[in-house]
Design a protein around this motif. Structure first.
Motif, PDB file in Angstrom:
ATOM      1  N   ARG A  24      16.250  57.092-100.752  1.00 53.40           N
ATOM      2  CA  ARG A  24      17.504  56.992-100.022  1.00 53.40           C
ATOM      3  C   ARG A  24      18.517  56.092-100.742  1.00 53.40           C
ATOM      4  N   SER A  62      27.369  62.110 -92.862  1.00 54.89           N
ATOM      5  CA  SER A  62      27.775  60.877 -92.190  1.00 54.89           C
ATOM      6  C   SER A  62      28.138  59.794 -93.198  1.00 54.89           C
ATOM      7  N   VAL A  63      27.383  59.722 -94.280  1.00 53.40           N
ATOM      8  CA  VAL A  63      27.694  58.730 -95.318  1.00 53.40           C
ATOM      9  C   VAL A  63      29.023  59.076 -95.998  1.00 53.40           C
ATOM     10  N   PHE A  66      31.978  58.121 -94.005  1.00 46.81           N
ATOM     11  CA  PHE A  66      32.181  56.685 -93.802  1.00 46.81           C
ATOM     12  C   PHE A  66      33.024  56.064 -94.913  1.00 46.81           C
ATOM     13  N   TYR A  67      32.769  56.462 -96.141  1.00 49.03           N
ATOM     14  CA  TYR A  67      33.387  55.791 -97.285  1.00 49.03           C
ATOM     15  C   TYR A  67      34.682  56.489 -97.692  1.00 49.03           C
TER      16      TYR A  67
ATOM     17  N   ARG B 173      25.514  54.333 -94.088  1.00 49.71           N
ATOM     18  CA  ARG B 173      26.860  53.901 -93.731  1.00 49.71           C
ATOM     19  C   ARG B 173      26.875  52.375 -93.700  1.00 49.71           C
ATOM     20  N   GLY B 174      27.998  51.808 -94.112  1.00 45.16           N
ATOM     21  CA  GLY B 174      28.052  50.346 -94.170  1.00 45.16           C
ATOM     22  C   GLY B 174      28.275  49.717 -92.818  1.00 45.16           C
ATOM     23  N   GLU B 175      27.281  49.818 -91.967  1.00 42.79           N
ATOM     24  CA  GLU B 175      27.401  49.236 -90.627  1.00 42.79           C
ATOM     25  C   GLU B 175      26.543  47.988 -90.538  1.00 42.79           C
ATOM     26  N   CYS B 319      34.341  49.563 -88.702  1.00 43.91           N
ATOM     27  CA  CYS B 319      33.349  50.605 -88.970  1.00 43.91           C
ATOM     28  C   CYS B 319      33.105  51.440 -87.732  1.00 43.91           C
TER      29      CYS B 319
END
Lengths: 157, 390
Positions: A24, A62-63, A66-67, B173-175, B319
Motif C-alpha cells: 500500500r 479516494s486517494v 484527496f490530493y 488519504r492524508g487524514e 480534509c
C-alpha cells in the motif's frame, strides 16, 4: 480505449509496481508517476493499480480525489498553478490571473480544448518572498508581471 | 546578533562536524544532550525534541523510522526550502543522528509536491553522502547503518500534521489519526516513528557539532537557540532571517524594513495577527510562537480581505473528516463575506466567535484547532477599522 492501449498501460503499471513494490505504501508514488506521464489517472489505470496492489478500486479513487496534484479527469499537457495565498495576492496575483485568462481564453479551473493548458489556483507554494509565483508543471516562476507571465507561457507547447 | 539572511548557527565554523561527533557518543548521551539543549520542535508546535526522542528510543521494536517533515505548507513559510537548498547536509546528518539515537535504520524525507524541482538536487546530495560514507552501511567506520529515501507529497496542506503525514506515507488519504497512540509508539507501518521538522534536524546537527553550552547561549530560558523566520508581505527586505528566540516583533520589523506595518501575521494562516500596539511582544514559544511564517501588512491593507483569503485557504485545505473543521470553516468564511457586505450584526459576530472557540476545542487535529485563530485575532484587533468601513 483500444485493447492495445489497455495492454500498454497494464505493462506500464506492472513496471511501476516492480519499481515501487506492491504494498500500500507504493500507491502514492505509482499514482504520482502515472499523473506525470499521462496527465491523469484513468478509470482503467485505477482498476489495474488496485488489482496489482490488491486493494479495492474505490480506495485508489479516494486517494486520487484527496490530493490536489492527482486527477481522474484529463488535464492539459501543461498545468499552470498560480498561487492565490495572501502574500502572492498582495503582490499582484489578480493582475497576473486576468492577463493569463485573457491570453489563453479560459477562466481558471478549466482546460483548453486543445489540451495545451490547464489553469488552476494553488495554495501557498513557499515563494512568498518573491510573489506573485506560479508553477508550470514542476517549474517555478516568481516575481511575475502580466507580461512576464505571458512570455513564460509561450515556451510551453 | 540578528543578521540579515546570514545564518549564524549553521554558518559558524565547525557546525558541520555534528555527525562525526555524535557517532562517538552513546545513544543515551545524545538523547540526554538534546534534552539538555532545550531544543523544541521547529514546525510550530514546539514539542521538546529530546522528549520525543527519548520516548521513541525507549520503544521496543524491530524497526523504527525517522521522518523529516518537509511538507512546508503554512502560508508565508519558506525557510525549509532555503535550508534544504543551502544546508542540505546539516538536515540529512540530523536525520542520521536521530536514527542513531533512537535505534532506527531508515529515514524518510517527506517533501511537498510543490518542491519537486528540488528532488534531483536532494537525491544527488544523498548519493554524495553515501559515497563519502556519511550514509549507508557502517557510517564513518562505526557499526551503525542508516539510509534515507525521499517521498513526495501531492499538494495537501494537512499532510504537514504528523499523523496525516504518516497516513500519506502509507498510501492513504492524508487524514489525521486519533492520538494516542502517538507516532513515537505506533507510527509509520505501526513502528515507532519520530517526525521532526527540517529545521529541527539542522539544529540537531549544530548542537552535536558545537555542544550544548554553546547552543544554549542563544534564545530564552524556555525557547533555546535561534529561529528561522520567513518574512514576506509589505516590507523592504523579505526573505529568510535567523533571529534568537526572544526577539521582539518591533526588532524584527526594523531588520526587514517594515517599521510602518500596521499588523504582522505570525505563524501563518493558522497563527495570530499581532497589531501595532503589541509589537513589543517577542517571538518565542512562551509568547508568540511561530513555525517560521511572518507576514507583514502595511498601513493600506484591508484586513478583512486578508482574513477572507485565510478562511478560503482553510475551507479548501480542511480534509473533511471531522465536523467542526469541515463545517465550521465555511461558516466562518460566510461570516467574513457577510461582514464585507455589511450584513453582519454584532450579535451574529459573537456567535461566530463562539463557533471559533468550539472549533478550537472540538477539532481533531491542529488544522481545525488553529483555523479560527486568524478570524478571532483579526476581528478582535481590527473590529472597529473593519466595521467603520462598511
Amino acid at each position: 480505449m483500444l485493447v492495445i492501449e489497455k495492454e500498454a498501460l497494464t505493462t506500464e503499471i506492472e513496471g511501476l509496481v516492480e519499481e515501487y513494490g506492491n504494498t500500500r505504501e507504493a500507491l502514492l508514488p505509482i499514482l504520482q508517476q502515472l499523473q506525470i506521464r499521462h496527465g491523469y489517472i484513468s478509470d482503467f489505470a485505477q482498476q489495474e493499480v488496485a488489482r496489482m496492489l490488491d486493494i479495492h478500486p474505490v480506495e485508489v479513487y479516494s486517494v486520487i480525489s484527496f490530493y490536489s496534484f492527482l486527477s481522474y479527469v484529463p488535464k492539459g499537457r501543461n498545468v499552470i498553478r498560480l498561487c492565490r495565498t495572501i502574500c502572492c495576492d498582495m503582490a499582484g496575483k489578480d493582475a497576473v490571473q486576468r492577463a493569463i485568462e485573457r491570453e489563453i481564453g479560459i477562466p481558471f479551473g478549466e482546460t483548453t480544448k486543445d489540451h495545451r493548458f490547464t489553469l488552476e489556483f494553488t495554495n501557498c507554494m513557499g515563494m512568498c518572498d518573491q510573489g506573485p509565483a506560479m508553477l508550470v508543471n514542476d517549474d517555478v516562476y516568481t516575481k511575475l508581471t502580466p507580461r512576464r507571465a505571458i512570455e513564460i507561457l509561450k515556451q510551453y507547447k | 546578533m540578528p543578521s540579515r539572511k546570514g545564518i549564524v548557527l549553521f554558518d559558524t565554523k565547525g557546525s558541520s562536524n555534528g555527525l562525526a561527533n555524535a557517532l562517538k557518543k552513546t545513544r543515551q548521551d545524545i538523547v540526554m544532550e538534546i534534552r539538555e539543549s532545550g531544543l523544541r520542535g521547529r514546525g510550530g508546535a514546539g514539542f521538546p525534541t529530546g522528549t520525543k526522542w527519548m520516548l521513541a528510543a525507549a520503544a521496543i521494536a524491530d524497526r523504527k523510522y525517522v521522518v523529516c517533515n518537509a511538507d512546508e505548507g503554512e502560508p508565508g513559510t519558506f525557510k525549509d526550502r532555503v535550508l534544504l537548498d543551502e544546508y542540505t547536509d546539516l538536515v540529512f546528518e540530523g536525520m542520521v543522528i536521530a536514527g542513531y539515537a533512537i535505534g532506527a535504520t531508515h529515514g524518510i524525507l517527506y517533501l511537498r509536491g510543490e518542491y519537486r524541482y528540488m528532488l534531483a538536487k536532494l537525491e544527488d546530495a544523498l548519493r554524495r553522502m553515501r559515497s563519502e560514507n556519511r550514509l549507508g552501511e557502517r557510517i564513518l567506520g562505526s557499526d551503525f547503518s542508516f539510509d534515507i529515501t525521499i517521498r513526495l507529497g501531492s499538494g495537501a496542506y494537512v499532510c504537514g500534521e504528523e499523523t496525516a503525514l504518516i497516513e500519506s506515507l502509507e498510501g492513504h488519504r492524508g487524514e489525521a489519526r486519533n492520538r494516542p497512540p502517538f507516532p513515537v509508539n505506533t507510527g509509520y507501518l505501526g513502528c515507532p516513528t519520530i517526525v521532526n521538522n527540517v529545521e529541527t534536524f539542522a539544529n540537531v546537527s549544530v548542537i552535536m557539532a558545537q555542544g550544548v553550552e554553546w547552543y544554549k547561549q542563544y534564545g530564552t530560558d524556555k525557547s533555546r537557540g535561534t529561529k528561522l523566520v520567513s518574512v514576506s508581505g509589505d516590507c523592504e527586505r523579505p526573505g529568510v532571517y535567523e533571529i534568537p528566540f526572544g526577539t521582539t516583533v518591533k526588532e524584527l520589523l526594523k531588520l526587514v524594513g517594515g517599521e510602518n506595518a500596521k499588523a504582522v501575521q505570525i505563524g501563518g494562516a493558522s497563527g495570530i495577527c499581532v497589531p501595532r500596539a503589541d509589537f513589543h511582544r517577542s517571538i518565542a514559544f512562551e509568547d508568540v510562537a511561530t513555525g517560521g511564517s511572518v507576514i507583514v501588512f502595511g498601513e493600506h491593507r484591508d484586513m478583512l480581505h486578508v482574513l477572507k483569503n485565510f478562511m478560503e485557504f482553510f475551507v479548501e485545505e480542511s480534509c473533511g473528516q471531522c465536523t467542526p473543521c469541515r463545517l465550521g470553516n465555511p461558516v466562518l468564511l460566510d461570516g467574513v463575506e457577510k461582514i464585507g457586505r455589511g450584513e453582519c450584526s454584532m450579535n451574529y459576530l459573537q456567535e461566530l466567535f463562539d463557533l471559533g472557540a468550539s472549533m478550537q476545542i472540538a477539532s481533531k487535529c491542529g488544522l481545525g484547532q488553529s483555523s479560527p485563530n486568524p478570524f478571532i485575532s483579526i476581528l478582535t484587533h481590527f473590529q472597529d477599522e473593519i466595521f467603520s468601513q462598511r
